[in-house]
Write an enzyme that holds these catalytic residues in place. Structure first.
Site, mmCIF file in Angstrom:
data_model
loop_
_atom_site.group_PDB
_atom_site.id
_atom_site.type_symbol
_atom_site.label_atom_id
_atom_site.label_comp_id
_atom_site.label_asym_id
_atom_site.label_seq_id
_atom_site.Cartn_x
_atom_site.Cartn_y
_atom_site.Cartn_z
ATOM 1 N N ASP A 133 16.576 -10.206 -12.894
ATOM 2 C CA ASP A 133 15.236 -10.040 -12.325
ATOM 3 C C ASP A 133 15.378 -9.817 -10.818
ATOM 4 O O ASP A 133 16.428 -10.095 -10.235
ATOM 5 C CB ASP A 133 14.362 -11.269 -12.620
ATOM 6 C CG ASP A 133 12.867 -10.934 -12.513
ATOM 7 O OD1 ASP A 133 12.520 -9.775 -12.223
ATOM 8 O OD2 ASP A 133 12.057 -11.846 -12.721
ATOM 9 N N ASP A 134 14.298 -9.307 -10.201
ATOM 10 C CA ASP A 134 14.418 -8.950 -8.783
ATOM 11 C C ASP A 134 14.232 -10.119 -7.837
ATOM 12 O O ASP A 134 14.757 -10.106 -6.730
ATOM 13 C CB ASP A 134 13.437 -7.829 -8.432
ATOM 14 C CG ASP A 134 12.037 -8.168 -8.883
ATOM 15 O OD1 ASP A 134 11.400 -9.028 -8.266
ATOM 16 O OD2 ASP A 134 11.580 -7.587 -9.878
ATOM 17 N N CYS B 266 15.397 -5.745 7.885
ATOM 18 C CA CYS B 266 14.710 -7.039 7.974
ATOM 19 C C CYS B 266 15.005 -7.819 6.699
ATOM 20 O O CYS B 266 14.952 -7.281 5.594
ATOM 21 C CB CYS B 266 13.206 -6.836 8.108
ATOM 22 S SG CYS B 266 12.308 -8.408 8.064
ATOM 23 N N CYS C 45 6.751 -14.129 5.049
ATOM 24 C CA CYS C 45 6.858 -12.770 5.599
ATOM 25 C C CYS C 45 5.644 -12.516 6.478
ATOM 26 O O CYS C 45 4.516 -12.786 6.067
ATOM 27 C CB CYS C 45 6.895 -11.747 4.468
ATOM 28 S SG CYS C 45 6.743 -10.044 5.055
ATOM 29 N N CYS D 47 12.497 -13.059 5.262
ATOM 30 C CA CYS D 47 12.014 -14.010 4.236
ATOM 31 C C CYS D 47 13.178 -14.758 3.593
ATOM 32 O O CYS D 47 12.960 -15.759 2.915
ATOM 33 C CB CYS D 47 11.172 -13.279 3.191
ATOM 34 S SG CYS D 47 11.909 -11.761 2.612
ATOM 35 N N ASN E 31 -0.242 1.435 5.969
ATOM 36 C CA ASN E 31 0.598 0.556 5.148
ATOM 37 C C ASN E 31 1.359 -0.344 6.102
ATOM 38 O O ASN E 31 2.063 0.144 6.984
ATOM 39 C CB ASN E 31 1.577 1.402 4.314
ATOM 40 C CG ASN E 31 2.594 0.556 3.566
ATOM 41 O OD1 ASN E 31 3.696 1.007 3.294
ATOM 42 N ND2 ASN E 31 2.258 -0.668 3.224
ATOM 43 N N GLY E 32 1.200 -1.634 5.935
ATOM 44 C CA GLY E 32 1.885 -2.581 6.804
ATOM 45 C C GLY E 32 1.024 -3.794 7.035
ATOM 46 O O GLY E 32 0.026 -4.006 6.339
ATOM 47 N N GLY F 197 0.006 0.013 -5.022
ATOM 48 C CA GLY F 197 -1.305 -0.618 -4.907
ATOM 49 C C GLY F 197 -2.220 -0.162 -6.012
ATOM 50 O O GLY F 197 -2.417 1.044 -6.193
ATOM 51 N N CYS G 151 0.818 -1.216 0.000
ATOM 52 C CA CYS G 151 0.000 0.000 0.000
ATOM 53 C C CYS G 151 0.846 1.259 0.000
ATOM 54 O O CYS G 151 2.013 1.243 0.355
ATOM 55 C CB CYS G 151 -0.836 0.060 1.258
ATOM 56 S SG CYS G 151 -2.202 -1.027 1.202
ATOM 57 N N CYS H 132 12.388 -2.924 5.871
ATOM 58 C CA CYS H 132 12.284 -4.053 4.926
ATOM 59 C C CYS H 132 13.285 -3.888 3.778
ATOM 60 O O CYS H 132 13.218 -2.920 3.021
ATOM 61 C CB CYS H 132 10.868 -4.091 4.374
ATOM 62 S SG CYS H 132 10.652 -5.209 2.987
ATOM 63 N N TYR I 216 12.578 -4.383 -4.635
ATOM 64 C CA TYR I 216 11.425 -4.474 -5.519
ATOM 65 C C TYR I 216 10.309 -3.446 -5.288
ATOM 66 O O TYR I 216 9.836 -2.836 -6.229
ATOM 67 C CB TYR I 216 10.831 -5.889 -5.441
ATOM 68 C CG TYR I 216 9.528 -6.003 -6.171
ATOM 69 C CD1 TYR I 216 9.483 -5.980 -7.566
ATOM 70 C CD2 TYR I 216 8.324 -6.071 -5.478
ATOM 71 C CE1 TYR I 216 8.281 -6.052 -8.246
ATOM 72 C CE2 TYR I 216 7.110 -6.145 -6.163
ATOM 73 C CZ TYR I 216 7.094 -6.130 -7.536
ATOM 74 O OH TYR I 216 5.921 -6.189 -8.204
#
Ligand code: SF4
Length: 486
Positions: free
Chosen positions: A356-357, A445, A393, A448, A111-112, A36, A8, A247, A253
């Site tokens: 690619d990411d 962080c 995540c 993931c 957002n979160g 978003g 978001c 993050c 990305y």
């Protein structure tokens, strides 16, 4: 292109005189559209009267000139763009969330992702709360409202309410007289503040400040609450321990390359990622091609570091929005061709380094490799600017199941084979701090990738299939969902 959807975006404006604040929010949200594309909305505060409009669709479609005119003038406003996870596309989950309570009205954008949303919701429902949406943002709104009835001021209510939250939240709360921006004690999601001629802007990314001509002031700090009212801006702390763990995937990305998050340029971070990959996985090749959009900056970095020419080998159709209907499975191959096409003259007869990411399920990247090979590429060497996804995540993306993560099942060599690539190199986990060099005391962080979660992980915190269908807890992050794979 291959794995995670955007999250978001939030935007808020406060100014000294009554004016067309809906237009300002509109342009800010336009700049945040990448975060978003499912729904969007604006709430305008006209001297204490709050008006809101939200709907499914893109900013340009939903927030048309007549809609903005109907929102009218005001001296504060907030806005939101949302990407919901599968099933979470119900317009009832669109934001701003509006609350009427006996002390006034409130608008909230978020957002979160609240890691303990399920537990909080169960606890509140047992005490009689009734929720109207599947969004974790409504839980935050409920907590703030409950505290507001017991507190002298809204900022105290917000402070007390967010103490109950675990996880990621960049929030903007608008009361009849105040605009309050809050960033969680881990600062998972970005939030920054800018200055206009006669007021202030708060936005998820600095590109939104640029879009409305605001000068960047600073990022909102971990565990900070910025209050804007007649007395001007005031910085308060949420209290408790702060340990910033922004993050890392925002840089790889989510964010726009022209944004600067917590003092680090996203474009430069991606270029560094490409350069680091070039050193870690050198290869004899003729051209470096990036998968649009987030692979482009890293491809430039790889090309510069390796001295292999950069080429535009893939072109993206910019006009495919969220309304694009995926074809039946037998035609899914075409979905990639409609979104992306290879530039034959750039790749035919060449050994291509493809940047690619990330790779989530591995299906899309296989189709992109095939596109290049069908366009005549002799070899395709895949380089990925994220390490392998190995863990879910809990802070806003729907990297939520190991079963969906190809890296949990196969080695890099096996994935290269499955994708039809001639080699595959993932970004080295140990070098993530060079991609985004945070100051001392800040460690991004990367849970993931390494499974080291900065917060307590709640058992049963992930949605079951029923909840996924209902879009429950897809929440405020607007579902920073695993990038779609056709
Ligand atoms: S787990 Fe991954 S995607 Fe989620 S906040 Fe941490 S780095 Fe970002």
């Amino acid at each position: 292109m291959s794995g995670i959807h955007e999250e978001c975006g939030v935007f808020g404006v406060v100014c000294g005189r009554r004016q067309n604040v809906a237009d300002t929010v509109f342009y800010g949200l336009y700049a945040l559209q990448h975060r978003g594309q499912e729904s969007c909305g604006i709430a305008v505060n006209d001297d204490g009267y709050l008006r809101c409009y939200k709907q499914a669709g893109l900013v340009g479609e939903v927030l048309s000139p007549p809609v903005r005119a109907a929102l009218g003038e005001g001296n504060m406003a907030v806005g939101h763009v949302r990407y919901g996870t599968t099933g979470g596309s119900d317009v009832r989950n669109a934001q701003p969330i509006m609350v009427n309570h006996k002390n006034g009205r409130m608008a909230l954008v978020h957002n979160g992702n609240i890691a303990n949303a399920r537990q909080l919701r169960a606890e509140l429902e047992e005490k009689g709360a009734i929720f109207h949406t599947a969004s974790d943002t409504e839980i935050i709104a409920y907590l703030i409202t409950r505290e507001r009835l017991k507190s002298d001021c809204i900022e105290e209510a917000v402070r007390r309410a967010v103490r109950r939250l675990q996880g990621a939240y960049s929030l903007i709360v608008m009361s009849p007289t105040k605009l309050i921006a809050v960033r969680d004690p881990h600062a998972f999601r970005p939030l920054c503040c800018g200055k206009t001629e006669d007021g202030y802007i708060v936005a998820s990314e600095s590109c939104a400040l640029d879009a409305v001509g605001a000068a960047f002031v600073r990022d909102i700090r971990a565990g900070e609450m910025l209050v804007f009212d007649r007395k001007g801006p005031r910085s308060l702390t949420l209290g408790g321990k702060c340990r910033p763990t922004p993050c890392i995937f925002e840089y790889i990305y989510f964010a726009r390359p022209d944004s600067v998050l917590d003092g680090i340029s996203v474009h430069e971070a991606r270029k560094r990622a490409g350069a680091i990959l070039a050193k870690a996985y050198p290869v004899q090749a003729d051209v470096v091609v990036g998968v649009p959009d987030s692979g482009i900056d890293a491809a430039l970095g790889y090309a510069q570091a390796s001295h292999i020419p950069y080429g535009v080998g893939l072109v993206k159709n910019k006009y495919i929005g969220r309304t694009f209907i995926e074809p039946a499975s037998s035609l899914r191959e075409n979905a990639v061709r409609i979104k992306l096409n290879a530039v034959k003259s750039a790749v035919a007869g060449k050994r291509v380094v493809l940047i690619d990411d990330s790779i989530v399920r591995g299906t899309t990247i296989g189709r992109i490799v095939r596109l290049l090979k069908e366009a005549g590429a002799k070899q395709v060497h895949l380089r990925v600017t994220a390490p392998p996804f190995l863990f879910p995540c809990h802070y806003g993306t729907d990297i939520d199941s190991k079963e969906n993560l190809i890296a949990c099942k196969y080695s890099a060599e096996e994935i290269a084979k499955i994708a039809g690539a001639d080699s595959l190199g993932y970004f080295p986990l140990g070098k993530l701090n060079r991609l985004a060099p945070f100051p001392r005391g800040v460690r991004a962080c990367r849970a993931c990738f390494d499974g080291k979660y900065p917060t307590r992980v709640f058992e049963g915190g992930k949605r079951d299939k029923f909840e996924q269908k209902l879009g429950m807890f897809s929440g405020g992050q607007g579902g920073n969902t695993a990038k779609e794979e056709q």
